[in-house]
Design an enzyme around this catalytic site. Sequence first.
Site, short mmCIF file in Angstrom:
data_model
loop_
_atom_site.label_atom_id
_atom_site.label_comp_id
_atom_site.label_asym_id
_atom_site.label_seq_id
_atom_site.Cartn_x
_atom_site.Cartn_y
_atom_site.Cartn_z
N HIS A 58 0.84 -1.21 0.00
CA HIS A 58 0.00 0.00 0.00
C HIS A 58 0.87 1.26 0.00
O HIS A 58 1.04 1.92 1.02
CB HIS A 58 -0.94 -0.02 1.21
CG HIS A 58 -2.09 -0.95 1.04
ND1 HIS A 58 -2.80 -1.47 2.09
CD2 HIS A 58 -2.68 -1.44 -0.09
CE1 HIS A 58 -3.77 -2.25 1.63
NE2 HIS A 58 -3.71 -2.24 0.31
N HIS A 91 -0.15 -8.84 0.98
CA HIS A 91 -1.20 -8.96 1.99
C HIS A 91 -1.80 -10.36 2.06
O HIS A 91 -2.50 -10.68 3.00
CB HIS A 91 -2.32 -7.96 1.69
CG HIS A 91 -1.82 -6.58 1.43
ND1 HIS A 91 -1.64 -6.07 0.16
CD2 HIS A 91 -1.44 -5.60 2.28
CE1 HIS A 91 -1.17 -4.83 0.24
NE2 HIS A 91 -1.05 -4.52 1.52
N CYS A 113 3.51 -11.95 2.53
CA CYS A 113 4.49 -11.87 3.61
C CYS A 113 4.49 -13.18 4.40
O CYS A 113 3.41 -13.69 4.76
CB CYS A 113 4.15 -10.71 4.54
SG CYS A 113 5.19 -10.64 6.02
N GLU A 143 -5.58 -8.17 3.85
CA GLU A 143 -5.05 -9.24 4.70
C GLU A 143 -6.18 -10.01 5.38
O GLU A 143 -6.12 -11.25 5.51
CB GLU A 143 -4.10 -8.67 5.75
CG GLU A 143 -3.46 -9.76 6.61
CD GLU A 143 -2.56 -9.21 7.69
OE1 GLU A 143 -2.42 -9.87 8.74
OE2 GLU A 143 -1.99 -8.10 7.50
N THR A 182 -1.90 -8.64 11.13
CA THR A 182 -0.52 -8.40 11.54
C THR A 182 -0.17 -6.92 11.71
O THR A 182 0.90 -6.60 12.24
CB THR A 182 0.48 -9.00 10.52
OG1 THR A 182 0.33 -8.33 9.27
CG2 THR A 182 0.25 -10.49 10.35
N CYS A 212 2.98 -8.24 13.60
CA CYS A 212 4.34 -8.52 13.14
C CYS A 212 5.38 -7.63 13.84
O CYS A 212 5.05 -6.57 14.37
CB CYS A 212 4.43 -8.37 11.63
SG CYS A 212 4.56 -6.68 11.03
N SER A 284 5.40 0.23 4.38
CA SER A 284 5.43 0.17 2.92
C SER A 284 5.91 1.47 2.29
O SER A 284 5.78 1.65 1.07
CB SER A 284 4.04 -0.20 2.39
OG SER A 284 3.04 0.63 2.94
#
Length: 326
Positions: A58, A91, A113, A143, A182, A212, A284
């Site tokens: 993104h 995602h 990911c 996601e 995440t 994450c 990102s």
Amino acid sequence: MTVLASATIPAGLAKPDLAVLVAAPRGFCAGVDRAIHIVELALERYGAPVYVRHEIVHNRFVVDSLKAKGAVFVEELDEVPEGVPVVFSAHGVPKSVPAAAEMRNMNYLDATCPLVSKVHRQAERLVEAGRHILFIGHQGHPEVIGTFGQVPDGAMTLIETLADAQTVTVANPDDLGFLTQTTLSVDDTSDMVAELQRRFPAIIGPKGDDICYATSNRQAAVKAMAPRCDLVLVIGATNSSNSQRLREVAEREGAAAYLIQRAVNIDWRWFDGVATVGITAGASAPEVLVQEVLARLADRFTLTTENITTAVEQVVFKLPRALVAS
């Protein structure tokens, strides 16, 4: 948002002083770096065009940069012509997407990911064990769509807010699990998890935190920086969940905070009465955009810059074998 046209102090006038705190870690995480590299390597190996389902990450600057190299971004596989490679975004995607690609004998590369893929596998195991999943995340985020698409319909219930956690009803409280997106707020998610555990003592969750490392680290850096700031600028896209969470963290720490995509989006009226500004970037957003903002500030102010480092990241994810095989 109003953008003022001129960012430069007229010649002969002294620039006012401005203290700048720059958060670290910031910007690209290992999953984003891997996903972008997958598209670049696919272009090198197969030549243009390489199709990408959904924005690879993104960030408009990243997407436009890859477009310039020959990437074509689409929302669905039926927009991809025969005989060209396609990349799935970082995602993650529902299982139906690679299944459809295989039915068409498409050459596809999965840039999901690895930390999102881990959540996918956790969801599968919970459902296989007969547990219904309460999934903490944001409705409509890619996601979340991808994770829900790993399990049969009805196997998961979305929890978006603390109020949801306080009121959700389940058929069997003894057969529950929870997982999370995440890229959420660490603090908000912790509150929701605690409420679910209070209401449903038998609920089980992941062995480690699903949020994450990059999301947690960037929020921790903002928490350390923001109390010293009058203003925090978060560089990232408006549809970037982790970038929006950084803005929220800064506001909770008492700073005015704005999410901007580029230096051109700065409104200089935000700086009225500001002595210290903090700078960070979502996972990102490339470092070049951070430097662009710093350069724009230097046009207008005499800067004193300090790095606020709360962690050093050395995570690297492996690339798909199809791209690294000789």
